[in-house]
Design an enzyme around this catalytic site. Sequence first.
Site, PDB file in Angstrom:
ATOM      1  N   GLY A 164     -27.265  24.325 -15.758  1.00 43.66           N
ATOM      2  CA  GLY A 164     -27.414  24.039 -17.108  1.00 43.66           C
ATOM      3  C   GLY A 164     -28.138  25.231 -18.066  1.00 43.66           C
ATOM      4  O   GLY A 164     -27.583  25.363 -19.237  1.00 43.66           O
ATOM      5  N   ARG A 166     -25.633  28.826 -26.369  1.00 44.53           N
ATOM      6  CA  ARG A 166     -26.085  28.679 -25.045  1.00 44.53           C
ATOM      7  C   ARG A 166     -27.069  29.899 -24.658  1.00 44.53           C
ATOM      8  O   ARG A 166     -26.292  30.774 -24.686  1.00 44.53           O
ATOM      9  CB  ARG A 166     -24.732  28.462 -24.236  1.00 44.53           C
ATOM     10  N   GLU A 167     -28.196  29.435 -24.107  1.00 43.24           N
ATOM     11  CA  GLU A 167     -29.151  30.365 -23.629  1.00 43.24           C
ATOM     12  C   GLU A 167     -29.014  30.550 -22.112  1.00 43.24           C
ATOM     13  O   GLU A 167     -28.872  29.418 -21.328  1.00 43.24           O
ATOM     14  CB  GLU A 167     -30.570  30.012 -24.075  1.00 43.24           C
ATOM     15  N   GLU A 198     -28.049  31.368 -11.531  1.00 38.07           N
ATOM     16  CA  GLU A 198     -28.554  31.607 -10.152  1.00 38.07           C
ATOM     17  C   GLU A 198     -27.850  30.609  -9.085  1.00 38.07           C
ATOM     18  O   GLU A 198     -27.851  29.382  -9.420  1.00 38.07           O
ATOM     19  CB  GLU A 198     -30.043  31.268 -10.158  1.00 38.07           C
ATOM     20  N   GLU A 248     -46.428  37.911   0.066  1.00 37.82           N
ATOM     21  CA  GLU A 248     -46.194  38.151   1.566  1.00 37.82           C
ATOM     22  C   GLU A 248     -47.446  37.847   2.152  1.00 37.82           C
ATOM     23  O   GLU A 248     -47.452  37.446   3.310  1.00 37.82           O
ATOM     24  CB  GLU A 248     -45.275  38.823   1.825  1.00 37.82           C
ATOM     25  N   ALA A 277     -36.415  33.370   2.678  1.00 36.30           N
ATOM     26  CA  ALA A 277     -35.594  33.488   1.772  1.00 36.30           C
ATOM     27  C   ALA A 277     -35.799  34.970   0.849  1.00 36.30           C
ATOM     28  O   ALA A 277     -36.825  35.351   1.177  1.00 36.30           O
ATOM     29  CB  ALA A 277     -35.541  32.348   0.644  1.00 36.30           C
ATOM     30  N   GLU A 329     -34.343  39.136   5.814  1.00 38.75           N
ATOM     31  CA  GLU A 329     -35.511  38.423   5.245  1.00 38.75           C
ATOM     32  C   GLU A 329     -36.128  37.492   6.397  1.00 38.75           C
ATOM     33  O   GLU A 329     -37.308  37.419   6.338  1.00 38.75           O
ATOM     34  CB  GLU A 329     -35.055  37.486   4.189  1.00 38.75           C
ATOM     35  N   ARG A 380     -46.326  29.739  -5.399  1.00 41.70           N
ATOM     36  CA  ARG A 380     -45.358  30.065  -6.511  1.00 41.70           C
ATOM     37  C   ARG A 380     -46.008  29.665  -7.916  1.00 41.70           C
ATOM     38  O   ARG A 380     -46.410  28.658  -8.272  1.00 41.70           O
ATOM     39  CB  ARG A 380     -44.305  28.695  -6.288  1.00 41.70           C
ATOM     40  N   GLU A 404     -40.176  37.899   6.980  1.00 38.82           N
ATOM     41  CA  GLU A 404     -40.876  36.758   6.661  1.00 38.82           C
ATOM     42  C   GLU A 404     -41.566  35.894   7.863  1.00 38.82           C
ATOM     43  O   GLU A 404     -42.498  35.535   7.747  1.00 38.82           O
ATOM     44  CB  GLU A 404     -40.180  36.096   5.575  1.00 38.82           C
TER      45      GLU A 404
END
Length: 215
Positions: free
Chosen positions: A127, A48-49, A131, A154, A87, A104, A75, A108
């Site tokens: 999976g 499992r990674e 996080e 930012e 966030a 934050e 992104r 932001e």
Amino acid sequence: MDTTENGVARTNGEHEFTTLASDDAYVGKILALRADEVAMPGGGQARREVVEHLGAVAVVALDEHDEVVLIHQYRYPLGRRLWELPAGLLDVAGEEPVRTAQRELAEEAGLAARDWSVLVDVATSPGFTDECVRVFLATGLSDVDRPAAVGDEEADLVIRRFPLAETIRMALAGEIVNGPAVAGLLAAQVVRDGRARPRPADAEWPDRPSRFAAR
């Protein structure tokens, strides 16, 4: 104990997935990749990674007009800009998640909030990564100064307010695809409609990531 057609014993949710061996493949600034050998039902084992992550917070900042603050941010992995909630990473040792969220929101969006509560905790992709993102509801908004120094990404942020109902439409139309944003906005609408109550800002968070921060 039942068996499947191929004779492998079923454990019916009682198997202990013990880690037999673990090796680090990569350790970076905000995440690590490790490869574990795990004991599987039936006596075998599997690789499992796992991507270890610091964890993060996000904020549904809702004003008196039922408008929500969103940011448009590039992104790099997706190669485009996304509409998201303010966030940030849980990257300050010892800082409580609500304090990170407050910081934050100020950095932001240039906002502070009088009232804070927890909407949802989101395991982004269990999976392969630990996080988890805690999404807060912030109300009673007021303006504060944003820090003069900002990071590279930012500097490109666009900040805009949308009616909460419009953000729900955007999420269902695929115009908002960030997972914590989608979950948080839908939860905020449910709370706003009086169909559920948020949790306290210091509510227990059993799935908060800890392994990477402990390295």
